[in-house]
Design a protein around this motif. Structure first.
Motif, PDB file in Angstrom:
ATOM      1  N   LEU A 171       8.727  -2.494  -9.354  1.00 54.58           N
ATOM      2  CA  LEU A 171       9.398  -3.347  -8.368  1.00 54.58           C
ATOM      3  C   LEU A 171       8.403  -3.994  -7.405  1.00 54.58           C
ATOM      4  O   LEU A 171       8.792  -4.497  -6.357  1.00 54.58           O
ATOM      5  N   LYS A 172       7.144  -3.983  -7.755  1.00 54.97           N
ATOM      6  CA  LYS A 172       6.158  -4.617  -6.881  1.00 54.97           C
ATOM      7  C   LYS A 172       6.042  -6.099  -7.208  1.00 54.97           C
ATOM      8  O   LYS A 172       6.437  -6.556  -8.274  1.00 54.97           O
ATOM      9  N   TYR A 173       5.452  -6.806  -6.258  1.00 55.57           N
ATOM     10  CA  TYR A 173       5.291  -8.247  -6.429  1.00 55.57           C
ATOM     11  C   TYR A 173       3.856  -8.570  -6.823  1.00 55.57           C
ATOM     12  O   TYR A 173       2.928  -7.803  -6.492  1.00 55.57           O
ATOM     13  N   LYS A 230      -0.471 -12.339   3.358  1.00 54.18           N
ATOM     14  CA  LYS A 230      -1.235 -11.292   2.669  1.00 54.18           C
ATOM     15  C   LYS A 230      -2.698 -11.582   2.428  1.00 54.18           C
ATOM     16  O   LYS A 230      -3.053 -12.575   1.818  1.00 54.18           O
ATOM     17  N   MET A 271       8.813 -13.192  -7.705  1.00 51.30           N
ATOM     18  CA  MET A 271       9.488 -12.295  -8.639  1.00 51.30           C
ATOM     19  C   MET A 271       8.745 -10.970  -8.726  1.00 51.30           C
ATOM     20  O   MET A 271       7.526 -10.923  -8.637  1.00 51.30           O
ATOM     21  N   GLU A 294       0.650  -7.982  -4.766  1.00 52.52           N
ATOM     22  CA  GLU A 294       0.234  -6.628  -4.434  1.00 52.52           C
ATOM     23  C   GLU A 294      -0.710  -6.039  -5.485  1.00 52.52           C
ATOM     24  O   GLU A 294      -1.070  -4.880  -5.408  1.00 52.52           O
ATOM     25  N   LYS A 319       7.813   2.857  -3.290  1.00 52.67           N
ATOM     26  CA  LYS A 319       8.567   2.560  -4.505  1.00 52.67           C
ATOM     27  C   LYS A 319       8.761   1.049  -4.679  1.00 52.67           C
ATOM     28  O   LYS A 319       8.399   0.464  -5.684  1.00 52.67           O
ATOM     29  N   ASN A 320       9.353   0.439  -3.669  1.00 59.69           N
ATOM     30  CA  ASN A 320       9.637  -0.987  -3.785  1.00 59.69           C
ATOM     31  C   ASN A 320       8.481  -1.800  -3.220  1.00 59.69           C
ATOM     32  O   ASN A 320       7.884  -1.417  -2.231  1.00 59.69           O
ATOM     33  N   GLY A 321       8.224  -2.908  -3.850  1.00 62.27           N
ATOM     34  CA  GLY A 321       7.179  -3.780  -3.344  1.00 62.27           C
ATOM     35  C   GLY A 321       7.686  -4.535  -2.140  1.00 62.27           C
ATOM     36  O   GLY A 321       8.881  -4.622  -1.889  1.00 62.27           O
ATOM     37  N   THR A 322       6.765  -5.080  -1.344  1.00 65.16           N
ATOM     38  CA  THR A 322       7.196  -5.925  -0.257  1.00 65.16           C
ATOM     39  C   THR A 322       7.265  -7.350  -0.783  1.00 65.16           C
ATOM     40  O   THR A 322       6.260  -7.895  -1.219  1.00 65.16           O
TER      41      THR A 322
END
Lengths: 333, 289
Positions: A151-153, B288, A111, A156, B7-10
């Motif tokens: 919007l990062k997971y 990761k 998420m 990260e 902007k957007n995470g992976t």
């Protein structure tokens, strides 16, 4: 005295132990929490300290209804919530929230930050997408996360940032009570202070009560107004933070305090340490009498047979200790 | 590593797709699979002959310009039969896997999440099913209900779901102790939301991987059953059946064994490489660092 929000009365959480492959028979039980009575006032931070395995986390899980208590009562605003009905359970749960120890495990890896926080927001109120985003961003700002990370997971982020996400999720539920189960022990020392200060600040700002669980005394000293010392499922000593650090009445507290390193190398060298012999006894088979007597340097004969009650000290009513020798100078001096 | 989007995470999935494309064997496998699938699906359009058209005068002829892969003893074009056989093989592979997927995921999730006595009872049932000899089970089914292709799907699916259920149960067992599941419970999230939003997405990786590895197993099983004469019946054909017929006459007509065998092997290799690649790509331990 401020209003009591959470009260525990003789909470016991025991786990049955089963043996046998086909016929499963109960062979004893783990007394993880064994008669804990504590109370938490509005806006108060209560530090709960103790060695690993003494039942701190089980107590936390019992308070948030993840591990049902075997005996005892739990009160929220004076109402009995020990075994809430399914409808009440939701209300009780949203009021008491937990921050977990490991920020790497407490966030769903699939998420985004938005999903994680929004999920908690949506439990209490339905919002339009726009309002929801605004609310999530506001929460992120409160815990010191830049909104562009929305919007990062979780993978990260660093440990400290993850714990901030977890705190934001907790705040999204708008609880009155926060249970923090070793919230900084998985973090780097340099990050610990930031997270602790953030939590303390948020509690003050929102008037939240917090049960702060840790085995790190210096951390607890920094945030807590009151302290409770736990050993083998029981509370050994409780009282205002300064009083306990200035004059512990229980030998176990004294031993714990003596293990705290001092920043000044001069003092550090002359520091007297009380080394406790052996390991904590097994909670499956606790010793008779005072649970601490097998390791206590001040134990007497009667310690092996009688369990000393946790009672306020005559000269200091705020401070309670469960020890027969709590007035002895040998101990306090 | 792919440059993370500002902007957007992976997401873990995007990450996985990226790693999969770096795995050459998996990519080649994927394309081979697509090609074979498309060819089989288009068999009625592209096949040069009708799959049951016989040319008894011609008989078995080696590969040549008129029949690229040669003909069988009855003079039927082998290329046509391989294409049509692929339809049946893929159909069995995908349907039987789907059957095992549905039963296995449901059974495993329930067993793992409920735990305790329910779990113990459900798992003992699986143990009993495992002990049951598969071949005899299918023979009994075929004898009682006649040779029926739908029944074949069910029979294979009924066996393959056992392993799937065990894998899912194990995953759910570890997942439900995860703190984020506990956090969701403590927030007061309802059971179906926990299962749908947290549990299923997090077991999806192993499910995908195991599915791709189940398909070749199922196709092999079908080939094995056809080989024994329990599977698809002539004049319909599957790769398994073609291999069997080819094996009967391989001393005189080698092409009858080689070409269907090749089609089957390429498919199995492709699926296995793709499955392995997916497993590496989706394994959170390699993800990761």
């Amino acid at each position: 005295m401020q209003k009591i929000v959470l009260e525990m009365d003789g909470i016991r959480t025991h786990f049955p132990l089963y043996r046998g492959l086909i016929v499963r028979r109960q062979r004893g039980q783990v007394r993880a929490v064994d008669g804990v009575s504590l109370s938490l006032a509005k806006g108060e931070v209560l530090g709960l300290v103790g060695e690993s395995g003494c039942g701190k986390s089980t107590l936390a899980r019992t308070i948030i209804h993840l591990a049902p208590p075997t005996a005892g009562k739990l009160f929220l605003h004076g109402a009995d919530v020990t075994n809430p009905s399914p409808e009440n359970l939701a209300a009780v749960r949203s009021n008491v929230q937990m921050i977990f120890q490991d920020p790497y495990a407490s966030l769903d890896p699939r998420m985004t930050v938005f999903d994680i926080i929004a999920e908690a927001v949506l439990i209490k109120n339905r919002l339009s997408r726009k309002k929801l985003t605004g609310k999530v961003v506001a929460l992120m700002e409160q815990v010191g996360l830049a909104p562009e990370f929305i919007l990062k997971y979780p993978h990260e982020f660093s440990g400290g940032q993850r714990q901030r996400i977890a705190i934001a999720r907790t705040l999204a539920m708008n609880p009155e009570i926060i249970i923090a189960d070793e919230p900084v022990s998985a973090l780097d020392v340099s990050i610990q202070a930031q997270i602790i200060n953030l939590m303390a600040h948020l509690c003050r700002q929102r008037g939240l009560a917090m049960l702060f669980i840790s085995h790190d005394l210096s951390v607890v000293k920094h945030v807590s107004m009151r302290i409770a010392v736990m050993y083998l499922g029981k509370i050994m000593e409780t009282g205002p933070s300064e009083d306990i650090f200035a004059g512990p009445r229980h030998p176990y507290t004294k031993a714990l305090l003596s293990a705290m390193p001092v920043a000044d190398p001069e003092k550090e060298r002359s520091r007297k340490r009380i080394i406790l012999p052996g390991d904590p006894p097994s909670p499956i088979n606790p010793p008779p009498g005072c649970p601490f007597h097998p390791r206590c340097p001040f134990a007497q004969k009667k310690c092996a047979s009688t369990i000393p009650p946790l009672e306020p000290c005559a000269d200091k009513p705020e401070q309670s200790a469960a020890c027969v020798r709590k007035y002895d100078d040998e101990l306090t001096g | 590593m792919m440059k993370p989007d500002r902007k957007n995470g992976t997401s873990l999935y995007r990450d996985a797709v990226y790693r999969l494309t770096k795995n050459r064997a998996a990519v080649v496998g994927f394309f081979c699979l697509i090609v074979l699938l498309v060819l089989s699906a288009l068999a009625p359009l592209i096949a040069p002959y009708s799959f049951s058209a016989q040319d008894l005068a011609l008989g078995a002829s080696p590969p040549g310009p008129r029949h690229w892969l040669g003909t069988d003893i009855l003079g039927r074009d082998l290329l046509t039969r391989v294409l049509y056989g692929g339809q049946i093989s893929f159909l069995v592979g995908f349907s039987a896997t789907a059957v095992s997927l549905v039963i296995g995921v449901l059974y495993g999730t329930v067993s793992g999440y409920c735990g305790g006595k329910t779990d113990a009872a459900m798992m003992r049932f699986i143990d009993i099913m495992y002990a049951f000899p598969f071949t005899i089970f299918v023979i009994i089914l075929m004898v009682f209900f006649g040779r029926n292709i739908v029944l074949l799907f069910c029979a294979i699916g009924a066996v393959e779901w056992l392993t799937m259920a065990r894998i899912i149960r194990g995953q759910v067992l570890t997942l439900k102790k995860q703190e984020y599941i506990e956090a969701a419970v403590a927030m007061g999230l309802s059971l179906h939301k926990i299962v749908l939003r947290h549990l299923i997405p997090n077991v999806l990786g192993p499910i995908i991987v195991y599915t791709t590895l189940t398909i070749p197993q199922v196709m092999l099983l079908e080939a094995f059953l056809s080989f024994l004469g329990l599977g698809v019946q002539p004049p319909m054909s599957s790769w398994g059946l073609l291999v069997k017929e080819g094996a009967d006459s391989m001393e005189q007509y080698w092409w009858l064994l080689i070409f269907p065998g090749l089609a089957l092997s390429i498919t199995l290799f492709s699926l296995n490489f793709l499955g392995d690649g997916l497993r590496d790509a989706l394994d959170p331990r390699t993800a990761k660092d």
